[in-house]
Design an enzyme around this catalytic site. Structure first.
Site, PDB file in Angstrom:
ATOM      1  N   SER A   1      43.005  47.712 -67.166  1.00 36.58           N
ATOM      2  CA  SER A   1      43.569  47.542 -65.826  1.00 36.58           C
ATOM      3  C   SER A   1      44.402  46.259 -65.698  1.00 36.58           C
ATOM      4  CB  SER A   1      42.438  47.595 -64.801  1.00 36.58           C
ATOM      5  OG  SER A   1      42.929  48.089 -63.586  1.00 36.58           O
TER       6      SER A   1
ATOM      7  N   LYS B   1      43.367  47.350 -36.789  1.00 39.61           N
ATOM      8  CA  LYS B   1      43.170  45.898 -36.948  1.00 39.61           C
ATOM      9  C   LYS B   1      41.923  45.579 -37.790  1.00 39.61           C
ATOM     10  CE  LYS B   1      44.068  41.690 -36.622  1.00 39.61           C
ATOM     11  NZ  LYS B   1      45.039  41.233 -37.609  1.00 39.61           N
TER      12      LYS B   1
END
Lengths: 310, 234
Positions: free
Chosen positions: A123, A175
């Site tokens: 990765s 949010k």
């Protein structure tokens, strides 16, 4: 026995001249460059993250700030003619991996870089190896896991059992994206998937840019699975299976250095007394439940072992 | 011809000088011994890992206190040395002793100023270059700080050489074998000190030679009394 004043002065001057000559000769000899060039060896071990990152929870971390400084040092040091990156990392945060990738790319533009994957080079750790002129993997190493994942941990069920309620007042629907206090909504799932997809596109683009010609099976490469070293060679993720000695020898060859050119291990400075006293060396990062990650999942056992050793 | 055997202001001044130089050598022996003991301790400190914080702190405290004591002893030794050579100069036995007084007074002051200047310039360069200290130092090839360090070292060595020759002369004049042996060892230690510092090796040997030299000088000055020049006393 009485020496004359003149002979005392002459003796003093003679001795001063001898000491001064010896000192100046030594100083000149000492200042001469010790060797025409060397190979710098930089170790990238553990989960890639910044020092205060929550990712250090995944195991022993490779402090990216310190690694960036070492890479910069290798870049600026004229005696360093080539660099070997000794990688043993499952990856780490997207930001840390990105920063390292960019710095390795800058380094590889000015001097030969050979990446050696010792145990794990997956990765984000694989991403940072991409700009290297050559990628060598140890026979029993794990390579690849090209992909991105984002982890959201929720414990709303646990809070319910404990009778704890959390009220959040927010200015917009998204949010408190990734809030651990409730299950994610459909809209949130879409946003998170978009973010993962965007990051993956960037990763994929880089793999294709650096190793495009060598990749033989892109669907397999971009599935996110890790590969053994031999498989990684077969599908074009690495150039060859080898040892650290092979990587160093190749770095010397690429830099046009003699076979016995010295290897200098660049290490981050140890924490100073003040840092030790203030406890910065062993500071624990805060627990943040959600994070975008370029790492293998589950993290390899070695990362935990490394953490327990540290 | 003067009668060296009987008391004279000159003999009084010389004996006073001997006493002060002896005190200086005693203090320098103690200071050198502490420095020599600190040297291996500093190496141990470098090897202690962060896990042994308590041991590390104790060691750092020990080194700091011992270092401070060694510094105070060195300063006291230097003051005695300047006063001792001032007495020797005042005795008018040799003009060279007045040169020695000037050398031991001015030499260390200017040398320390030069070395401190070198540290200051190097610190400024480190700040200006913005690199890590190890990188700047590794790529460092001379320049103003190195020149200042070197000048300071050489000046200090020069002052010590002049003093060593003056002590050798005193030893020959008084036939004090310990002073002669001490002065030769002192000269050897003076030559060895900058070499050890530049090589980063032989510090242990350099410290040992210094301790031997100061011990010989301390005993030598303690035993020696001015009874006139050796050849005249015979």
């Amino acid at each position: 026995m009485r020496l004359s004043e003149r002979s005392l002065v002459a003796m003093s001057l003679g001795l001063i001249a001898v000491i001064a000559s010896a000192t100046l000769l030594l100083a000149t000899f000492r200042e001469a460059p010790p060797a025409p060039g060397c190979v710098a060896l930089i170790e990238v071990r553990g989960t890639l993250s910044y020092s205060q990152s929550p990712l250090s929870l995944l195991g022993g971390t490779a402090d990216v700030d310190k690694l960036l400084k070492l890479l910069d040092e290798a870049l600026k040091d004229d005696h360093v003619k080539a660099v070997v990156l000794r990688i043993n990392s499952p990856g780490g945060s997207a930001a840390a991996s990105e920063a390292l990738y960019l710095k390795v790319r800058e380094l590889a533009a000015s001097k030969p870089v050979v990446a050696f994957i010792e145990e794990y080079g997956t990765s984000g750790a694989y991403m940072l190896a991409l700009p290297a002129h050559e990628i060598i993997a140890a026979n029993s190493s794990i390579v690849g896991s090209v992909g991105v994942y984002m982890m959201v941990i929720t414990y709303s069920g646990l809070l319910d059992k404990l009778g704890i309620r959390v009220y959040v007042f927010k200015s917009g629907e998204l949010k408190d994206l990734g809030s651990p206090f409730r299950e994610p909504t459909e809209a949130e799932r879409r946003v998170l998937e978009e973010m993962v997809s965007e990051m993956f596109s960037l990763f994929k683009e880089r793999v294709l840019m650096h190793r495009g010609n060598m990749i033989t099976n892109s669907s397999e490469v971009f599935s996110g699975r890790p590969f053994t070293a031999a498989e990684a060679v077969r599908i074009g993720l690495v150039d060859k299976v080898g040892t650290l000695e092979d990587a160093i020898a190749d770095a010397r060859r690429l830099a046009g250095l003699p076979e016995d050119a010295p290897v200098r291990v660049l290490k981050p400075p140890k924490p100073g007394l003040l840092q030790l006293l203030l406890g910065q060396a062993s500071s624990t990062p805060p627990l943040i439940p959600s994070y975008e990650v370029l790492a293998m999942w589950p993290p390899p056992l070695t990362a935990y072992l490394q953490a327990s050793r540290d | 011809m003067w009668d060296w055997g009987s008391y004279s202001p000159m003999a009084g001044s010389i004996d006073k000088g001997f006493k002060r130089l002896r005190n200086s050598a005693v203090l320098a022996t103690a200071s050198s011994a502490i420095s020599a003991a600190l040297f291996p301790l500093e190496r141990v400190m470098g090897r202690l890992s962060a896990g042994l914080l308590a041991e590390l702190l104790v060691l750092v405290g020990l080194i700091a206190v011992a270092g401070l004591v060694a510094l105070v002893l060195s300063l006291a030794s230097w003051i005695y040395k300047v006063l001792g050579w001032s007495d020797m100069c005042r005795s008018r036995l040799r003009r060279f002793y007045c040169i020695t007084r000037l050398a031991v007074l001015v030499g260390p002051i200017v040398a320390v100023a030069l070395i401190m200047g070198g540290v200051a310039v190097l610190s400024l360069e480190l700040l200006a270059k913005g690199g890590t200290p190890s990188l700047v130092l590794r790529n460092y090839r001379g320049g103003a700080p190195a020149g200042l360090f070197l000048a300071g070292l050489l000046l200090l060595a020069s002052a010590n050489v002049i003093e060593g020759v003056a002590i050798l002369d005193l030893g020959l004049l008084t036939r004090a074998k310990l002073l002669v042996a001490g002065s030769i060892t002192y000269l050897l230690s003076t030559g060895l000190s900058p070499v050890a510092m530049l090589l980063g090796r032989l510090e242990g040997l350099s410290n040992l030679v210094s301790i031997v030299a100061y011990t010989l000088l301390a005993v030598g000055f303690h035993k020696t009394r001015w009874e006139g020049e050796a050849h005249e006393a015979e």
